[in-house]
Design a protein around this motif. Sequence first.
Motif, PDB file in Angstrom:
ATOM      1  N   GLU A   1       0.927  -1.436   0.137  1.00  0.00           N
ATOM      2  CA  GLU A   1      -0.121  -0.165   0.219  1.00  0.00           C
ATOM      3  C   GLU A   1       0.938   0.849   0.394  1.00  0.00           C
ATOM      4  O   GLU A   1       2.019   0.643   0.864  1.00  0.00           O
ATOM      5  CB  GLU A   1      -0.691  -0.051   1.688  1.00  0.00           C
ATOM      6  N   ALA A   2       0.772   2.086  -0.598  1.00  0.00           N
ATOM      7  CA  ALA A   2       0.958   3.214  -1.084  1.00  0.00           C
ATOM      8  C   ALA A   2       1.689   4.263   0.828  1.00  0.00           C
ATOM      9  O   ALA A   2       0.451   3.780   1.326  1.00  0.00           O
ATOM     10  CB  ALA A   2       0.063   4.818  -0.986  1.00  0.00           C
ATOM     11  N   GLY A   3       2.297   4.914   1.095  1.00  0.00           N
ATOM     12  CA  GLY A   3       2.688   4.941   2.325  1.00  0.00           C
ATOM     13  C   GLY A   3       3.077   3.935   3.464  1.00  0.00           C
ATOM     14  O   GLY A   3       3.697   4.017   4.831  1.00  0.00           O
ATOM     15  N   THR A   4       3.197   2.711   3.056  1.00  0.00           N
ATOM     16  CA  THR A   4       4.065   1.514   3.659  1.00  0.00           C
ATOM     17  C   THR A   4       5.811   2.250   3.401  1.00  0.00           C
ATOM     18  O   THR A   4       6.482   2.712   3.344  1.00  0.00           O
ATOM     19  CB  THR A   4       4.348   0.166   3.087  1.00  0.00           C
ATOM     20  N   LEU A   5       6.056   2.079   5.126  1.00  0.00           N
ATOM     21  CA  LEU A   5       7.202   2.403   6.039  1.00  0.00           C
ATOM     22  C   LEU A   5       8.587   1.154   5.723  1.00  0.00           C
ATOM     23  O   LEU A   5       8.020   0.289   5.366  1.00  0.00           O
ATOM     24  CB  LEU A   5       7.728   2.165   6.907  1.00  0.00           C
ATOM     25  N   LEU A   6       9.655   1.685   5.291  1.00  0.00           N
ATOM     26  CA  LEU A   6      10.864   0.321   5.230  1.00  0.00           C
ATOM     27  C   LEU A   6      10.594  -0.565   6.551  1.00  0.00           C
ATOM     28  O   LEU A   6      10.950  -1.885   5.911  1.00  0.00           O
ATOM     29  CB  LEU A   6      12.244   1.435   5.317  1.00  0.00           C
ATOM     30  N   LYS A   7      10.115   0.155   6.992  1.00  0.00           N
ATOM     31  CA  LYS A   7      10.806  -0.783   8.581  1.00  0.00           C
ATOM     32  C   LYS A   7       9.531  -2.033   8.834  1.00  0.00           C
ATOM     33  O   LYS A   7       9.768  -3.004   9.376  1.00  0.00           O
ATOM     34  CB  LYS A   7      10.864  -0.222   9.532  1.00  0.00           C
ATOM     35  N   GLU A   8       8.499  -1.167   7.848  1.00  0.00           N
ATOM     36  CA  GLU A   8       7.596  -2.616   7.832  1.00  0.00           C
ATOM     37  C   GLU A   8       7.880  -3.544   6.780  1.00  0.00           C
ATOM     38  O   GLU A   8       7.305  -4.800   7.067  1.00  0.00           O
ATOM     39  CB  GLU A   8       5.947  -2.211   7.235  1.00  0.00           C
ATOM     40  N   VAL A   9       8.403  -2.548   5.607  1.00  0.00           N
ATOM     41  CA  VAL A   9       8.527  -4.307   4.693  1.00  0.00           C
ATOM     42  C   VAL A   9      10.039  -5.205   5.521  1.00  0.00           C
ATOM     43  O   VAL A   9      10.445  -6.565   5.055  1.00  0.00           O
ATOM     44  CB  VAL A   9       9.123  -3.990   3.083  1.00  0.00           C
ATOM     45  N   ALA A  10      10.980  -4.543   6.418  1.00  0.00           N
ATOM     46  CA  ALA A  10      12.245  -5.255   6.313  1.00  0.00           C
ATOM     47  C   ALA A  10      11.445  -6.696   7.877  1.00  0.00           C
ATOM     48  O   ALA A  10      12.522  -7.350   7.935  1.00  0.00           O
ATOM     49  CB  ALA A  10      12.817  -4.227   7.815  1.00  0.00           C
ATOM     50  N   ALA A  11      10.623  -6.057   8.731  1.00  0.00           N
ATOM     51  CA  ALA A  11       9.719  -7.102   9.276  1.00  0.00           C
ATOM     52  C   ALA A  11       9.135  -8.308   8.834  1.00  0.00           C
ATOM     53  O   ALA A  11       9.995  -9.029   9.257  1.00  0.00           O
ATOM     54  CB  ALA A  11       8.559  -6.378  10.132  1.00  0.00           C
ATOM     55  N   GLU A  12       8.443  -7.750   7.654  1.00  0.00           N
ATOM     56  CA  GLU A  12       8.191  -9.266   6.940  1.00  0.00           C
ATOM     57  C   GLU A  12       8.948  -9.987   5.980  1.00  0.00           C
ATOM     58  O   GLU A  12       9.686 -11.272   5.623  1.00  0.00           O
ATOM     59  CB  GLU A  12       8.034  -8.581   5.649  1.00  0.00           C
ATOM     60  N   PHE A  13      10.783  -9.098   6.040  1.00  0.00           N
ATOM     61  CA  PHE A  13      12.451  -9.903   5.505  1.00  0.00           C
ATOM     62  C   PHE A  13      12.904 -10.092   6.383  1.00  0.00           C
ATOM     63  O   PHE A  13      13.947 -11.304   5.972  1.00  0.00           O
ATOM     64  CB  PHE A  13      12.499  -9.180   4.862  1.00  0.00           C
ATOM     65  N   GLN A  14      12.851 -10.035   7.403  1.00  0.00           N
ATOM     66  CA  GLN A  14      13.414 -10.372   8.833  1.00  0.00           C
ATOM     67  C   GLN A  14      13.997 -11.962   8.904  1.00  0.00           C
ATOM     68  O   GLN A  14      15.388 -12.133   9.152  1.00  0.00           O
ATOM     69  CB  GLN A  14      12.865  -9.820  10.186  1.00  0.00           C
ATOM     70  N   PRO A  15      12.713 -12.587   8.608  1.00  0.00           N
ATOM     71  CA  PRO A  15      13.351 -14.550   8.961  1.00  0.00           C
ATOM     72  C   PRO A  15      14.567 -14.444   8.016  1.00  0.00           C
ATOM     73  O   PRO A  15      15.388 -15.650   8.098  1.00  0.00           O
ATOM     74  CB  PRO A  15      11.988 -14.948   8.535  1.00  0.00           C
ATOM     75  N   GLN A  16      14.369 -13.947   7.119  1.00  0.00           N
ATOM     76  CA  GLN A  16      15.659 -13.970   5.637  1.00  0.00           C
ATOM     77  C   GLN A  16      17.508 -14.106   6.545  1.00  0.00           C
ATOM     78  O   GLN A  16      18.255 -14.630   5.970  1.00  0.00           O
ATOM     79  CB  GLN A  16      15.308 -14.167   4.011  1.00  0.00           C
ATOM     80  N   PHE A  17      17.179 -12.990   7.056  1.00  0.00           N
ATOM     81  CA  PHE A  17      18.404 -12.446   7.851  1.00  0.00           C
ATOM     82  C   PHE A  17      18.874 -13.380   9.190  1.00  0.00           C
ATOM     83  O   PHE A  17      17.854 -12.851  10.208  1.00  0.00           O
ATOM     84  CB  PHE A  17      18.652 -10.881   8.221  1.00  0.00           C
ATOM     85  N   ASP A  18      20.090 -13.304   9.324  1.00  0.00           N
ATOM     86  CA  ASP A  18      20.826 -13.620  10.817  1.00  0.00           C
ATOM     87  C   ASP A  18      20.781 -12.992  12.124  1.00  0.00           C
ATOM     88  O   ASP A  18      20.633 -13.119  12.683  1.00  0.00           O
ATOM     89  CB  ASP A  18      22.317 -14.384  10.465  1.00  0.00           C
ATOM     90  N   ASN A  19      21.057 -11.553  11.705  1.00  0.00           N
ATOM     91  CA  ASN A  19      21.119 -10.127  11.789  1.00  0.00           C
ATOM     92  C   ASN A  19      20.118  -9.196  12.085  1.00  0.00           C
ATOM     93  O   ASN A  19      19.065  -9.610  11.319  1.00  0.00           O
ATOM     94  CB  ASN A  19      22.675  -9.943  11.945  1.00  0.00           C
ATOM     95  N   ASP A  20      19.741  -8.567  12.877  1.00  0.00           N
ATOM     96  CA  ASP A  20      18.480  -7.335  12.947  1.00  0.00           C
ATOM     97  C   ASP A  20      18.748  -6.682  11.626  1.00  0.00           C
ATOM     98  O   ASP A  20      20.287  -6.009  11.007  1.00  0.00           O
ATOM     99  CB  ASP A  20      18.748  -6.643  13.845  1.00  0.00           C
ATOM    100  N   ILE A  21      18.094  -6.103  10.868  1.00  0.00           N
ATOM    101  CA  ILE A  21      17.893  -5.290   9.627  1.00  0.00           C
ATOM    102  C   ILE A  21      17.881  -4.174   9.583  1.00  0.00           C
ATOM    103  O   ILE A  21      16.981  -3.354  11.015  1.00  0.00           O
ATOM    104  CB  ILE A  21      16.720  -5.232   8.932  1.00  0.00           C
ATOM    105  N   LEU A  22      18.810  -3.174   9.972  1.00  0.00           N
ATOM    106  CA  LEU A  22      19.660  -1.396  10.622  1.00  0.00           C
ATOM    107  C   LEU A  22      18.654  -0.795   9.670  1.00  0.00           C
ATOM    108  O   LEU A  22      19.228   0.237   9.951  1.00  0.00           O
ATOM    109  CB  LEU A  22      21.021  -1.678  10.715  1.00  0.00           C
ATOM    110  N   LEU A  23      19.486  -1.176   8.160  1.00  0.00           N
ATOM    111  CA  LEU A  23      19.612   0.044   7.204  1.00  0.00           C
ATOM    112  C   LEU A  23      18.868  -0.601   6.092  1.00  0.00           C
ATOM    113  O   LEU A  23      18.488  -1.976   5.373  1.00  0.00           O
ATOM    114  CB  LEU A  23      19.955   0.503   6.959  1.00  0.00           C
TER     115      LEU A  23
END
Length: 551
Positions: free
Chosen positions: A14-36
């Motif tokens: 949706e328009a207005g979605t923040l990068l941190k919301e997308v990052a939360a969706e992709f976080q399981p693919q990473f061993d460490n916290d997404i920071l940037l």
Amino acid sequence: MVQITVENERREYEAGTLLKEVAAEFQPQFDNDILLAFVNGKLQELHKVVRNGSEVRFLTAKNKPGMQTYHRSVLLMCLKAFHEVLGEEKLKRLSVNFSLGGGLFLEPAGDFVVDQALVDQVKAKMREYVDAKIPVMKRNISTDEAVDLFHHYKMYDKERLFHYRRVSRVNVYNLGGFEDYHYGYMVQHTGYLKYFDLVPYQQGVVLLLPDMSDPTHVPVFAPQEKLFQVLKESGEWGRKLHVSNVGALNERITAGGMNDLILIQEALMEKKMGDIADRIALEPDKKFVMIAGPSSSGKTTFSHRLSIQLRAKGLVPHPIAVDNYFVNRVDSPRDEQGNYNYESLKCIDVEQFNRDMQDLLAGKTVELPEYNFISGEREYRGNKLKLGTEDILVIEGIHCLNEELSYSLPKENKFKIYISALTQLNIDEHNRIPTTDGRLIRRMIRDSRTRGASAQDTIRRWPSVRRGEEENIFPYQEEADVMFNSALVYEFAVLKQYAEPLLFSVPRDSAEYLEAKRLLKFLDYFLGVSSEDIPKNSILREFIGGSCIKV
């Protein structure tokens, strides 16, 4: 709806979605916290809105920009904790001085004693912040507002810094009411900042932080007393010269006092070299002066200038480059990428080196080799040497502090020197200048001038150079009898004019562009000055050219 590509996957939001919301969706693919996020070739903090057609990659503390963001954010949290624990009445100043032992050395000043009890209080407060997940808020203000703001907060280094800033706007970060300026991005909230430690050391504290190799592990503090003393001395030099930060340097430039500053700094450096020569001359058993240091420290110029000082003491120095003992290129070891690893000790014919040095010590005549870097072979061209009573060898190479290089030579005959460009200048009281940045800029300028290498080439190779230093140089630096700091308080104002054109040439679509952009932003803090008043024997001439010393 907007369509974007995230980690090579096409997604719709949706328009207005923040990068941190997308990052939360992709976080399981990473061993460490997404920071940037890396969006269309530019770094962005996670509070930004996603834009249609964007290409997004996420960064963690396993990436250099991510780890820099993590370190910066923990520091902001630590500064707030000190201010809250001590209060404005007691805490007069808190400066971030230099990197030490896997962390940052902080020096608080005021009406209190730095002891374990105080450190425990500050650390507990930082843990509270982590648990509370306090948002790190950013606001953009005019440069004039920033000057007024930091005057109000009694952060006078920052006030002076922004007085000379060309940009019209400044980003200021707010953590629970504590406002500060930091050179770079921050995490979204304190909940990310789980890994740190704080230990008291030498009337200050060391904020211990993880590195990219293991972002969830905080190293145990390993005191480096000799390194600490030379860093402390360098800071005292800056204070004596009344130039301990960029704002003060810019002020000196505008006041027209640069020539005196250059001459005084060079005189201090010459005196230090003379003091080292005095020590060597007082110990007649010292026949091998072993000089080591990381890339672009100015080892070659230093060894020649030290040799001149030794001559003034009545000694007869003979320079020897360990590189002349390289094994033939075909016999050189290779790294994991299959490239020749010229920084490995196995690149050196250690046995031949020790035989030659032993023979010289025994009074025998030795023919010294010369390495042909074009053919990749060691050659003998009749360069013979025999040591007399006053003769002394000045040996320079990255492994000179490692006992494995000179294992057969008696320790009482060796005098070891560690040299590095340990930047004594900080941007302001809370933003330090990493020593590695100064050396990288030096190397970039020299590589371009002497080898025709681009800034992109130098930046690309730099991580490999740094790995070699971490493996072959830094573990042995405390073995030195003396340490010498080759950084000049004025050098960035001079290097700026040489480095900026090189950095602007780095292609925007290259992997090296982010680092080039970061260095350009850093150099923008400085007012530039001409190199014409720099003495011909200055260490800086090794990089910008015009040296009277053959390098």
